[in-house]
Design an enzyme around this catalytic site. Sequence first.
Site, short mmCIF file in Angstrom:
data_model
loop_
_atom_site.label_atom_id
_atom_site.label_comp_id
_atom_site.label_asym_id
_atom_site.label_seq_id
_atom_site.Cartn_x
_atom_site.Cartn_y
_atom_site.Cartn_z
N ASP A 11 0.67 -0.97 -0.03
CA ASP A 11 -0.10 -0.07 -0.01
C ASP A 11 0.90 1.01 0.06
O ASP A 11 1.86 1.28 0.91
CB ASP A 11 -0.98 0.01 1.14
CG ASP A 11 -2.17 0.92 1.21
OD1 ASP A 11 -3.00 0.74 1.26
OD2 ASP A 11 -1.51 2.14 1.32
N ASP A 106 -3.82 2.31 -5.23
CA ASP A 106 -2.49 2.36 -4.58
C ASP A 106 -2.27 1.01 -3.77
O ASP A 106 -1.31 1.00 -2.78
CB ASP A 106 -2.32 3.51 -3.76
CG ASP A 106 -2.83 3.52 -2.17
OD1 ASP A 106 -3.87 2.74 -2.16
OD2 ASP A 106 -2.19 3.81 -1.30
N GLU A 107 -2.90 -0.04 -3.94
CA GLU A 107 -2.85 -0.94 -3.06
C GLU A 107 -3.03 -2.55 -3.83
O GLU A 107 -4.00 -2.51 -4.68
CB GLU A 107 -4.20 -1.03 -2.06
CG GLU A 107 -4.10 -1.77 -1.10
CD GLU A 107 -5.71 -1.59 -0.58
OE1 GLU A 107 -6.23 -2.52 0.50
OE2 GLU A 107 -6.40 -0.56 -0.74
#
Length: 359
Positions: A11, A106-107
């Site tokens: 993340d 983002d993960e």
Amino acid sequence: MDELRQIIHIDMDAFYASIEQRDNPKLRGKPVAVGGDPKGRGVVMTCSYEARKYGIHSAMPAKKALTLCPQVVFVRPRFYVYIEISNHIKEIFYQYTDLVQPMSLDEAYLDITEISNDFTSAKLIAEEILFEIYKQTKLTASAGISFNKFLAKVGSDYNKPNGLTLITPENADEFIDRLPIGKFFGVGKVTEKKMIELGIHTGADLKNFGLKNLKRHFGKSGEYFYNCAIGIDARTVSSHWSRKSLGMQRTLGKDIDNKEEIISFLEKIALKIEEHLKDKKLKGKTITLKVRYYNFHTLTRSITLKEAVDNGKIIIENIKKLLDKTEVGKKKVRLLGITISNFIRNQYGVKYKQSMLKI
Ligand code: TTP
Ligand code: MG
């Protein structure tokens, strides 16, 4: 027992805000909030770690952020940049494994069981990935490494920013016991409140409350929470988000040149494809027909539509048009296939739509 898996959850740190700080040196080291207009009804989408010290957080009204920290710098989001970087980090992940499941921009989860011998090497791989991300994007991320998704995610959150946490079968119990209830997968604000009312504050409390009681209060989720509390989470890393196409091909029982028979064969394939597309919640704009003639000569013909489709009838209508661009009906055919590609989808599994809409 199933083979122990090795899963990494990655993340990015203060994703949008870090990108803004990276691209504008004046913002570095300062409290920065990315989001809507603080004069209007805008919300904070995320903020830099400097801003977090003042109590600013995601989904907070921008006005309130300004009250908490008058010197906070507000920046409007630049989604095209975030998407580009999101794609870039995904490319890095795919260099390690195909089993990548992006959860948002983002993960992502990576299942590295196939390429790693044990948790020591899993940790090295995670370190290497964080290093590559930094080298290539000048942004930091955090990683959690464990034997299931729940713990990998908990791990990536544990040492943020720029942190790495390994949770092995040996130290998992200790970790889970101390974990605040709000950090458990599936426990949102409402469930958290209910849990606290029941006296459940930590993982240890959750375990002690017992399976039966949890089921009574939370139904099926209760069972899931209990399993998490004892370190069990069977969810697999499913990589279909990254799929670029979905296709099916079949060899005919005998070589055929009767066009109607060929169309009815293709109809069956199209319906199967419809089923799979719907199951995976995918729609594609490009339809490709593959034909292999009796002599193994193979060709493909494609059409790209204005709108993405998952409907078998529309697929077959277009396949018929594509058939006219082949010698099907004149030359015997031994294999036929249809592929759908050029997907539009909620490809990043973006979870934060609500606040995105509010800017
Ligand atoms: P997060 O990973 O939750 O947050 P973050 O990367 O900013 O910070 P960190 O992980 O270090 O705690 O979300 C990723 C991005 O998604 C975030 O940068 C902005 C966006 N987002 C929203 O637009 N609205 C939200 O409510 C949240 C939580 C995130
Ligand atoms: Mg993040």
